[in-house]
Design a protein around this motif. Structure first.
Motif, PDB file in Angstrom:
ATOM      1  N   THR A  57       0.880  -1.161   0.000  1.00  0.00           N
ATOM      2  CA  THR A  57       0.000   0.000   0.000  1.00  0.00           C
ATOM      3  C   THR A  57       0.919   1.213   0.000  1.00  0.00           C
ATOM      4  N   LEU A  58       0.702   2.101  -0.939  1.00  0.00           N
ATOM      5  CA  LEU A  58       1.571   3.267  -1.070  1.00  0.00           C
ATOM      6  C   LEU A  58       0.837   4.536  -0.662  1.00  0.00           C
ATOM      7  N   GLY A  59       1.608   5.469  -0.119  1.00  0.00           N
ATOM      8  CA  GLY A  59       1.048   6.763   0.236  1.00  0.00           C
ATOM      9  C   GLY A  59      -0.207   6.624   1.071  1.00  0.00           C
ATOM     10  N   GLU A  60      -1.235   7.291   0.636  1.00  0.00           N
ATOM     11  CA  GLU A  60      -2.480   7.305   1.398  1.00  0.00           C
ATOM     12  C   GLU A  60      -3.446   6.238   0.899  1.00  0.00           C
ATOM     13  N   GLY A  61      -3.017   4.973   0.991  1.00  0.00           N
ATOM     14  CA  GLY A  61      -3.891   3.858   0.692  1.00  0.00           C
ATOM     15  C   GLY A  61      -3.958   3.437  -0.754  1.00  0.00           C
ATOM     16  N   LEU A  62      -2.929   3.730  -1.544  1.00  0.00           N
ATOM     17  CA  LEU A  62      -2.969   3.470  -2.979  1.00  0.00           C
ATOM     18  C   LEU A  62      -2.353   2.130  -3.374  1.00  0.00           C
ATOM     19  N   LEU A  63      -2.908   1.559  -4.443  1.00  0.00           N
ATOM     20  CA  LEU A  63      -2.242   0.439  -5.107  1.00  0.00           C
ATOM     21  C   LEU A  63      -0.966   0.970  -5.749  1.00  0.00           C
ATOM     22  N   ASP A  99       2.860   0.148   6.289  1.00  0.00           N
ATOM     23  CA  ASP A  99       3.622   0.774   7.365  1.00  0.00           C
ATOM     24  C   ASP A  99       2.612   1.287   8.381  1.00  0.00           C
ATOM     25  N   GLN A 100       2.423   0.532   9.464  1.00  0.00           N
ATOM     26  CA  GLN A 100       1.393   0.894  10.433  1.00  0.00           C
ATOM     27  C   GLN A 100       1.763   2.102  11.280  1.00  0.00           C
ATOM     28  N   VAL A 101       3.040   2.470  11.319  1.00  0.00           N
ATOM     29  CA  VAL A 101       3.466   3.641  12.076  1.00  0.00           C
ATOM     30  C   VAL A 101       3.383   4.895  11.209  1.00  0.00           C
ATOM     31  N   GLY A 102       3.932   4.817  10.012  1.00  0.00           N
ATOM     32  CA  GLY A 102       3.937   5.968   9.112  1.00  0.00           C
ATOM     33  C   GLY A 102       2.580   6.271   8.492  1.00  0.00           C
ATOM     34  N   TYR A 103       1.780   5.224   8.286  1.00  0.00           N
ATOM     35  CA  TYR A 103       0.467   5.371   7.651  1.00  0.00           C
ATOM     36  C   TYR A 103      -0.579   4.586   8.448  1.00  0.00           C
ATOM     37  N   PRO A 104      -0.827   4.978   9.694  1.00  0.00           N
ATOM     38  CA  PRO A 104      -1.730   4.211  10.557  1.00  0.00           C
ATOM     39  C   PRO A 104      -3.197   4.271  10.136  1.00  0.00           C
ATOM     40  N   ASP A 105      -3.551   5.222   9.289  1.00  0.00           N
ATOM     41  CA  ASP A 105      -4.946   5.370   8.856  1.00  0.00           C
ATOM     42  C   ASP A 105      -5.233   4.686   7.523  1.00  0.00           C
ATOM     43  N   GLU A 106      -4.210   4.132   6.882  1.00  0.00           N
ATOM     44  CA  GLU A 106      -4.375   3.467   5.585  1.00  0.00           C
ATOM     45  C   GLU A 106      -3.636   2.139   5.553  1.00  0.00           C
ATOM     46  N   PHE A 107      -3.412   1.541   6.707  1.00  0.00           N
ATOM     47  CA  PHE A 107      -2.574   0.343   6.791  1.00  0.00           C
ATOM     48  C   PHE A 107      -3.117  -0.768   5.893  1.00  0.00           C
ATOM     49  N   VAL A 108      -2.315  -1.217   4.966  1.00  0.00           N
ATOM     50  CA  VAL A 108      -2.573  -2.283   3.990  1.00  0.00           C
ATOM     51  C   VAL A 108      -3.899  -2.136   3.228  1.00  0.00           C
ATOM     52  N   ASP A 109      -4.347  -0.900   3.037  1.00  0.00           N
ATOM     53  CA  ASP A 109      -5.605  -0.638   2.321  1.00  0.00           C
ATOM     54  C   ASP A 109      -5.650  -1.278   0.934  1.00  0.00           C
ATOM     55  N   ALA A 110      -4.524  -1.308   0.238  1.00  0.00           N
ATOM     56  CA  ALA A 110      -4.505  -1.811  -1.149  1.00  0.00           C
ATOM     57  C   ALA A 110      -4.942  -3.267  -1.239  1.00  0.00           C
ATOM     58  N   MET A 111      -4.775  -4.025  -0.156  1.00  0.00           N
ATOM     59  CA  MET A 111      -5.240  -5.415  -0.176  1.00  0.00           C
ATOM     60  C   MET A 111      -6.734  -5.487  -0.489  1.00  0.00           C
ATOM     61  N   MET A 112      -7.491  -4.527   0.038  1.00  0.00           N
ATOM     62  CA  MET A 112      -8.934  -4.545  -0.187  1.00  0.00           C
ATOM     63  C   MET A 112      -9.268  -4.320  -1.655  1.00  0.00           C
ATOM     64  N   GLY A 149      -6.434 -10.595   4.122  1.00  0.00           N
ATOM     65  CA  GLY A 149      -5.272 -11.401   3.772  1.00  0.00           C
ATOM     66  C   GLY A 149      -4.183 -11.164   4.798  1.00  0.00           C
ATOM     67  N   LEU A 150      -3.010 -11.685   4.536  1.00  0.00           N
ATOM     68  CA  LEU A 150      -1.892 -11.527   5.461  1.00  0.00           C
ATOM     69  C   LEU A 150      -1.337 -10.111   5.390  1.00  0.00           C
ATOM     70  N   ALA A 151      -1.332  -9.426   6.532  1.00  0.00           N
ATOM     71  CA  ALA A 151      -0.767  -8.077   6.626  1.00  0.00           C
ATOM     72  C   ALA A 151       0.661  -8.179   7.146  1.00  0.00           C
ATOM     73  N   LEU A 152       1.578  -7.552   6.421  1.00  0.00           N
ATOM     74  CA  LEU A 152       2.987  -7.545   6.820  1.00  0.00           C
ATOM     75  C   LEU A 152       3.493  -6.111   6.882  1.00  0.00           C
ATOM     76  N   ASP A 153       4.319  -5.845   7.895  1.00  0.00           N
ATOM     77  CA  ASP A 153       4.926  -4.528   8.048  1.00  0.00           C
ATOM     78  C   ASP A 153       6.427  -4.730   8.166  1.00  0.00           C
ATOM     79  N   LEU A 154       7.110  -4.683   7.017  1.00  0.00           N
ATOM     80  CA  LEU A 154       8.549  -4.899   7.005  1.00  0.00           C
ATOM     81  C   LEU A 154       9.320  -3.708   7.553  1.00  0.00           C
ATOM     82  N   ASP A 155       8.651  -2.547   7.676  1.00  0.00           N
ATOM     83  CA  ASP A 155       9.304  -1.365   8.222  1.00  0.00           C
ATOM     84  C   ASP A 155       9.402  -1.419   9.746  1.00  0.00           C
ATOM     85  N   ASN A 156       8.356  -1.936  10.396  1.00  0.00           N
ATOM     86  CA  ASN A 156       8.284  -1.870  11.852  1.00  0.00           C
ATOM     87  C   ASN A 156       8.233  -3.231  12.549  1.00  0.00           C
TER      88      ASN A 156
END
Length: 180
Positions: A57-63, A99-112, A149-156
């Protein structure tokens, strides 16, 4: 031909890295080599009844894609090209990076977005994953208290990636006709 197709979109290479980790756990008869969607065709994807699809998920919830300032095409450009693919009878599992720390309001949105796309075309989506152990404010990818699906945060939380992958792959194995 391999039984499971593994397709991913990426920008920084982290989603590719996870695809390679998944592939390492399976032989060539079970799983095909990971394919970046910017090099894939609708025919290649359609050839599989079992699919694992990965996206960041990039930026503000983008594919990932050109409008998200990626260097090359990705899911954003690939999805319209597979719009007519019938996913009826296909089983799909999705993993997403965020990135659940940097983008806590859009975390893994692109999966949807991937989930909705394949579901609307008849796919059976498997691999819902608990939200326990994550710290985020909101995710469009949460349905009935679980990620789609599986949510992964490789940053944190990179130290949890291998364990989460192994558990998730074990969870979806029966849906893919694989021994546990």
């Amino acid at each position: 031909m391999a039984k499971i197709g593994l397709f991913f979109g990426t920008d920084t290479g982290k989603t590719r890295k996870v695809a390679k980790m998944i592939k390492k756990m399976f032989d060539d008869e079970i799983m095909a080599k990971p394919v970046n969607v910017n090099k894939a065709t609708a025919e290649e994807l359609s050839a599989f009844d079992f699919l694992i699809l990965g996206t960041p998920t990039l930026g503000e919830g983008l594919l990932p894609g050109l409008s998200a300032d990626c260097e090359s095409e990705s899911w954003e450009e690939f999805l319209p090209g597979i719009d007519s693919v019938d996913f009826t009878g296909k089983t799909v599992a999705i993993y997403g990076l965020g990135d659940q720390v940097g983008y806590p309001d859009e975390f893994v949105d692109a999966m949807m977005e991937i989930h909705e796309f394949v579901s609307e075309r008849g796919a059976k989506v498997v691999g819902a994953w608990p939200t326990d152990g994550y710290e985020f404010e909101h995710s469009e990818a949460v349905v009935d208290g679980k990620f789609v699906g599986l949510a992964l945060d490789l940053d944190n939380q990179s130290g949890l990636t291998e364990e989460r992958l192994a558990k998730w792959l074990g969870q979806i194995a029966p849906d893919f006709g694989l021994p546990l």
